[in-house]
Enzyme design. Sequence first.
Site, short mmCIF file in Angstrom:
data_model
loop_
_atom_site.label_atom_id
_atom_site.label_comp_id
_atom_site.label_asym_id
_atom_site.label_seq_id
_atom_site.Cartn_x
_atom_site.Cartn_y
_atom_site.Cartn_z
CG HIS A 1 -26.82 16.11 -0.08
ND1 HIS A 1 -25.85 15.66 -0.95
CD2 HIS A 1 -26.46 15.66 1.15
CE1 HIS A 1 -24.95 14.98 -0.26
NE2 HIS A 1 -25.30 14.95 1.01
CG HIS B 1 -25.78 13.84 6.77
ND1 HIS B 1 -25.97 14.27 5.48
CD2 HIS B 1 -25.36 12.55 6.67
CE1 HIS B 1 -25.69 13.30 4.63
NE2 HIS B 1 -25.30 12.23 5.33
CD GLU C 1 -25.81 7.89 6.36
OE1 GLU C 1 -25.76 6.96 5.53
OE2 GLU C 1 -25.87 9.09 6.04
CD GLU D 1 -20.55 8.27 -5.04
OE1 GLU D 1 -20.03 8.32 -3.93
OE2 GLU D 1 -21.49 8.98 -5.39
NE ARG E 1 -17.72 5.80 -1.60
CZ ARG E 1 -16.62 6.16 -0.98
NH1 ARG E 1 -15.44 5.77 -1.44
NH2 ARG E 1 -16.65 6.91 0.10
CE LYS F 1 -18.70 4.82 3.31
NZ LYS F 1 -19.12 6.17 3.70
CG HIS G 1 -26.98 10.48 1.16
ND1 HIS G 1 -27.54 9.31 1.66
CD2 HIS G 1 -25.98 10.80 2.02
CE1 HIS G 1 -26.88 8.94 2.75
NE2 HIS G 1 -25.93 9.82 2.99
CG ASN H 1 -24.40 8.90 -2.52
OD1 ASN H 1 -23.90 9.26 -1.46
ND2 ASN H 1 -23.71 8.78 -3.65
CE LYS I 1 -18.44 9.56 -1.70
NZ LYS I 1 -19.89 9.72 -1.93
NE ARG J 1 1.99 20.45 -4.76
CZ ARG J 1 3.17 21.05 -4.63
NH1 ARG J 1 4.15 20.43 -4.01
NH2 ARG J 1 3.35 22.25 -5.13
#
Lengths: 366, 366
Positions: free
Chosen positions: A249, A262, A182, A234, A238, A224, A245, A242, A140, A118
């Site tokens: 994606h 990517h 990026e 987000e 934030r 960032k 993206h 993206n 992330k 955990r």
Amino acid sequence: MQTLKVDLGERSYPIHIGEGLLDQPQLLAPHIAGRQVAIVTNATVAPLYLERLTRSLAQFSVVPIILPDGESFKNWETLQLIFSGLLTARHDRRTTVIALGGGVVGDMAGFAAACYQRGVDFIQVPTTLLSQVDSSVGGKTGINHPLGKNMIGAFYQPNLVLIDTQTLNTLPARELSAGLAEVIKYGLICDEPFLTWLEDNMDALRALDQVALTAAIQRSCAAKAEVVGADERETGVRATLNLGHTFGHAIETHMGYGVWLHGEAVAAGTVMALEMSARLGWISDAERDRGIRIFQRAGLPVVPPSEMTPADFMQHMAVDKKVIDGRMRLVLLRRLGEATVTDDYPQEVLQATLGADYRALAQLKG
Amino acid sequence: MQTLKVDLGERSYPIHIGEGLLDQPQLLAPHIAGRQVAIVTNATVAPLYLERLTRSLAQFSVVPIILPDGESFKNWETLQLIFSGLLTARHDRRTTVIALGGGVVGDMAGFAAACYQRGVDFIQVPTTLLSQVDSSVGGKTGINHPLGKNMIGAFYQPNLVLIDTQTLNTLPARELSAGLAEVIKYGLICDEPFLTWLEDNMDALRALDQVALTAAIQRSCAAKAEVVGADERETGVRATLNLGHTFGHAIETHMGYGVWLHGEAVAAGTVMALEMSARLGWISDAERDRGIRIFQRAGLPVVPPSEMTPADFMQHMAVDKKVIDGRMRLVLLRRLGEATVTDDYPQEVLQATLGADYRALAQLKG
């Protein structure tokens, strides 16, 4: 060495950037609470840097966990290798997991750290430009699911990000370019003067000039860190990170993970966002073309895969995390240096964007 | 209806306890942010309560996800059924996952909610006594790993816990007893007067007297909520909730998940903790015997499996999460009603405890 701070209250952490930081034990030790450390890396990075990092951790009990290399392994089966490595070595909840490698290693090691007993401590040592300027900062973590990219994961902050710029000397040119996608993104969404700087320094960056690289990494991480500090989970600003993206994606999913890098998918996806912003009249064609040109100079693709139809895009985009209650939110540009997140656009403009002739746009700039 | 609050700052949430709460839509709706709801349940509970809960969610778009029943399914493969169900139904990050069932369903649905798109809203509707008094409160979620129980998981708080005491009318007697193990535990660790109350009301509880059950659940949840509010991530006092669990987990692991019910293993494990506390001179033999007697009256085993040797226990306990830097921490009793977490005990006393004649102790009370 330069040090930035990601400001998240109790969970704030430093980013150290500089040459040769892998060999500086005193940067790591203050962030390791117990005696046990697991270094998660992959089969490509291990022969290059595992021994050096292990030497800097001589005072700890270190177990290496070496994963296969590639986005196609960013899945549950590979994650199990980390859990099994930790359990077999009897690591307890005071262990520290260190990610040594690119974004895939960092995402998986971070998610493993988030879930192991955990939650245990976590340090990022990114060795690719992409992970140094993007995925290692912001918390992330996650893995892919057969039905969607990064669908399973956690927001989980590291205790430290350690960026040794010398590691870029062993990075393939194609991956360096992917990282630059990026870097360019930060200029487009929030820092127009940085775009000008990139136009002036693109050749130096691609020639691995350490001073230029350090400056680009520092400026990207600062951008960032500021956005993440303002909106960790987000819910607002934030999401502008993206840019490109959602389209990107769709490209990665359609082509199969790992076929396009990517950063390459983000580059082509960002060109689509530029095109849509131009079609909405928010930026001029000249501004769109300026953006396309920077990606081209970075050695990046600016044309989506010829086999993808608008229907393919719509299908893949519909399961993207940017969908809220059925409305598709996109990151678009109000101007170069200012991004916005919106689901308020005519559907025809999106369709026209998906069907635009990117090959012609690219040739005009060539 | 009684309402408790678990106090965790921004992430505080209510626990509603009462008869017939499944049929009260107005208790659920304020805690659901979007339009999409996924009800995660299992093949045993679904025929009993899925339709009623779904009727109370008529204003939402509800997808049921039905898992196989049993601790042996608390693993990654079953978790995938939840992710696939959410992705196939195109649930986005504003979905709410509702766990309808016992502890296994709650742990898995909660962990799935923690990981799906890096975290979505979550509601607990526990239908077993064990999950009502223990696992649904406090935010521990997770799955088992072949090398250890609950090794993979997250701390993830629900928005709401809804306890309908009528659901206990369909619970098998063996599982009711297993739940009573955790109820007794609260008396042992922090509430001696509650032990006396349990001695007076044990027959009523086992006869499903709703007034007695409601009181026992309320008092148990209040004890747990207080401890969790003081120490969400189990760095201190929360660890006392693990009374009997280190020994108990060893029993569960050795016998194979699901052969002993969790509460049964905790009962036998707590008897071992009572015995060790007596051997250390912290409690009297009479107090130990009083504890054993309450478990027996609840219909619970008080003798560990005859096939388990002290070496078996040591092997399984060494991978337990209660191990910090190699020292094994145990929850023991200073007196009835006061637990302590310690790794400061003579190793011989632990060995003697593992080898004690529990059959003889049990018979003395029989």
